[in-house]
Scaffold this active site. Structure first.
Site: not given
Length: 646
Positions: A426-427
């Site tokens: 994620f991210e």
């Protein structure tokens, strides 16, 4: 005006796009940036910023409601059905959970970043799908970039809707464009009158996309000619799902986070008003990076919450489970895992809270602190969950539902593991985080001395670089070997003073080592990723040690001396890890390992794959192909309505 070109970007184009989006200046100080330069600026983080009692009092009514709500949530049902019940989402709306940081004048709760990450920590300790819903909306969805870059008119129009629970999403990734945005194809073409942009394309892995009313969408606007050369432009737009041409093509399903509302979103001739440009035309990637500087503070806090839950589960089980005549926690092999879990969790929360506190205080550039917090906490949290499952044994691998059906407590460690794993992706994956941090770590040296070691530089460029670099290195380099601050005893840290002294001298060692790497490898350093990664990991450990020591000293003064014990245990282990990183810094085996990887890619070891049955792909009759029309296939359709507040 140039047309929007298509095609896969070259390595140089990809680098140029990424560099153009970087924040090149450092207007405010950064503890981590100084650390990579070999300078231990303890004054930037110590004394640890104290808790804001007034803010905690303001946040308490909401936090109490959120806690009571989470205690009633049936996370196993959410995981089993892959759906968050609409009643729960409505309850979150009513308590203001979608507008935690939105200013009160727009209908939000107006709470601080610290209150927000503590709320996310609480939610994550029980349910990752709910965390994804809330954090994707508030950390990278419309509220955060709107707060940072929105016009007064945009804020007035959208903040009240967002605060009431109009769910938002961030649409960046495409099939061929993820961490490398230069490959982005989704075009936004201005109309002849200049009043609108017409957007076409598909976005992949759009979290909250199947429920979103509003999107922050990144698209390519026409190229800009700079010094006679076309330069790719990426622009951020606020797009409403009710606009004609926005459709959910497919709701995606994953290993964990079974109820995450993530999908493929198609945009077909979507006409977006120019006033919906967020920030400036062509500045979309910079907007995304600045937004993520704050947005990345959320995941580390959630990781700390998960770590706390695992420590709680393990502590109880290690006391209850008796094997070979004593509780398993008294066996040294298990005891060491327990120590590491508790110490890591303390360090994780210290990093998350320190980074958030520095952001709240203002006057700090936290881009590196946030990136390291995300990198360190996701990897440390994964080890904690893995150890928890190992200690729980078969009960860790068994589902909570199965445990409950045979009369045992429904402790979902396997669900926690499935839900947590995505945090390392994620991210910004761990690898991308290390590349980002490494780029900033060597930035000062590259600005000053790159042309000296660059074989492509002209003699004139080399002379100019030497003239600029010599005054800095004449003072900086000798001081990395000896500095007056090394004589400080840091007695205010008590038992932890020896670790603070270690951090100070090791910081100078790291600064020298990064400079030596640049001299040794020159321009090739950017390709020696493992050398850079080891330097980044040393910096991350030093930051974690610093945060843990500073916070432990603060907590000790507040009547929690046990924190010193946890910080001490963490630092002892961190020092051993740092020692190994230094020993392996220049990668004596890197070249040989890379050579083998290239052989595997060329198929020279395909013989190794004999004797298996391919698991690639589904039988033809089992495949489901996305179709148009704004629907999601099969049973997912009911949960993928576009433009509904639900």
């Amino acid at each position: 005006m140039s047309d929007i070109s298509v095609g896969t970007a070259s390595e140089k184009e990809a680098r140029d796009v990424a560099e153009a989006a970087r924040e090149t200046e450092w207007e405010n100080p950064s503890f981590v940036r100084e650390l990579f330069l070999g300078r231990f600026r303890l004054d930037l983080i110590h004394p640890h910023p104290p808790n804001d009692a007034a803010e905690e009092a303001r946040a308490k009514p909401f936090m109490d409601k959120l806690r009571a709500f989470m205690e009633r949530v049936d996370s196993e049902e959410i995981d089993r059905t892959g759906q968050i019940p609409e009643a729960l989402i409505q309850e979150l709306r009513e308590m203001g959970a979608f507008g935690i940081k939105i200013p009160k004048e727009y209908g939000g709760l107006g709470l601080s970043q610290m209150s927000y990450i503590r709320a996310i920590e609480m939610v994550t300790s029980k349910d990752g799908s709910l965390t994804a819903l809330l954090s994707a909306h508030q950390s990278i969805g419309v509220p955060q970039p709107l707060k940072l870059f929105g016009t007064p008119e945009q804020k007035k129009k959208y903040f009240p809707r967002l605060a009431k629970g109009a769910i938002s999403a961030f649409a960046l990734t495409e099939v061929d464009a993820g961490s490398d945005p230069a490959n982005m194809q989704c075009p936004a073409t201005p109309t002849e009158d200049g009043k609108y942009f017409v957007i076409n394309g598909e976005k992949l892995w759009c979290t909250n996309g199947t429920r979103a009313e509003l999107f922050v969408l990144m698209a390519r606007t026409p190229e800009k000619v700079v010094k006679g050369k076309p330069v790719k432009q990426i622009t951020a737009f606020i797009v409403e799902s009710s606009m004609p041409g926005v459709e959910v093509v497919h709701r995606l399903r994953f290993m964990g986070l079974k109820a995450i509302e993530n999908g493929v979103i198609r945009f077909t001739n979507v006409k977006v008003p120019r006033e919906n440009v967020l920030g400036e035309v062509g500045k979309g990637l910079k907007l995304a990076l600045v937004t993520l500087n704050t947005g990345r503070l959320t995941i580390p806090a959630g990781c700390a919450g998960a770590g706390k839950q695992m420590v709680s589960i393990t502590r109880k089980w290690a006391n209850e489970r008796v094997q070979w005549g004593q509780p398993i926690g008294k066996h040294e092999a298990v005891a060491q895992k327990i120590t590491r879990m508790a110490a890591y969790t303390f360090a994780m929360e210290s990093i998350a809270e320190l980074s958030a506190a520095l952001y709240e205080k203002g006057g700090y550039d936290i881009r590196l602190e946030a990136a390291i917090a995300k990198l360190f906490n996701t990897e440390a949290g994964w080890r904690i969950i893995d150890d928890t499952l190992q200690i729980r044994g078969g009960r860790g691998y068994e589902t909570a539902e199965s445990l409950a059906r045979r009369g045992e407590p429904a402790i979902g460690v396997e669900r926690a593991m499935r839900d947590f794993r995505i945090n390392l992706i994620f991210e910004g994956s761990s690898e991308i985080m290390r590349l980002f941090i490494a780029r900033e770590a060597v930035d000062h040296h590259f600005k000053l001395a790159f042309n000296i070691v660059n074989p492509e530089s002209s003699f004139k460029e080399k002379l100019a670089a030497m003239k600029n670099a010599t005054p800095f290195y004449l003072t900086w380099y000798p001081s990395r070997w000896f500095n007056a601050s090394r004589l400080r005893r840091y007695s205010e840290f008590g038992k932890l003073a020896r670790h603070v002294r270690y951090i100070e001298r090791t910081t100078r060692h790291l600064g020298r080592s990064i400079f030596h790497a640049m001299v040794r490898f020159g321009p090739k350093l950017e390709r020696r990723q493992m050398v850079l990664f080891r330097a980044v990991d040393i910096g991350a450990e030093l930051f974690a040690m610093s945060a843990a020591c500073s916070r432990a000293q603060m907590l000790s003064k507040q009547g929690r001396p046990e924190a010193v014990t946890l910080a001490d245990a963490f630092c002892l282990e961190a020092r051993d890890r740092i020692k190994v990183h230094f020993e392996q810094l220049f990668g004596p085996n890197d070249t040989a390992l890379y050579k083998v990887a290239m052989e595997v890619m060329r198929g020279e070891h395909v013989w190794l794959e004999q004797g298996i049955v391919s698991s690639l792909g589904l039988p033809e009759k089992a495949k489901r192909r996305p179709t148009g029309g704004g629907t999601v296939l099969s049973s997912d359709a009911a949960t993928a309505k576009v433009g509904a507040t639900q």
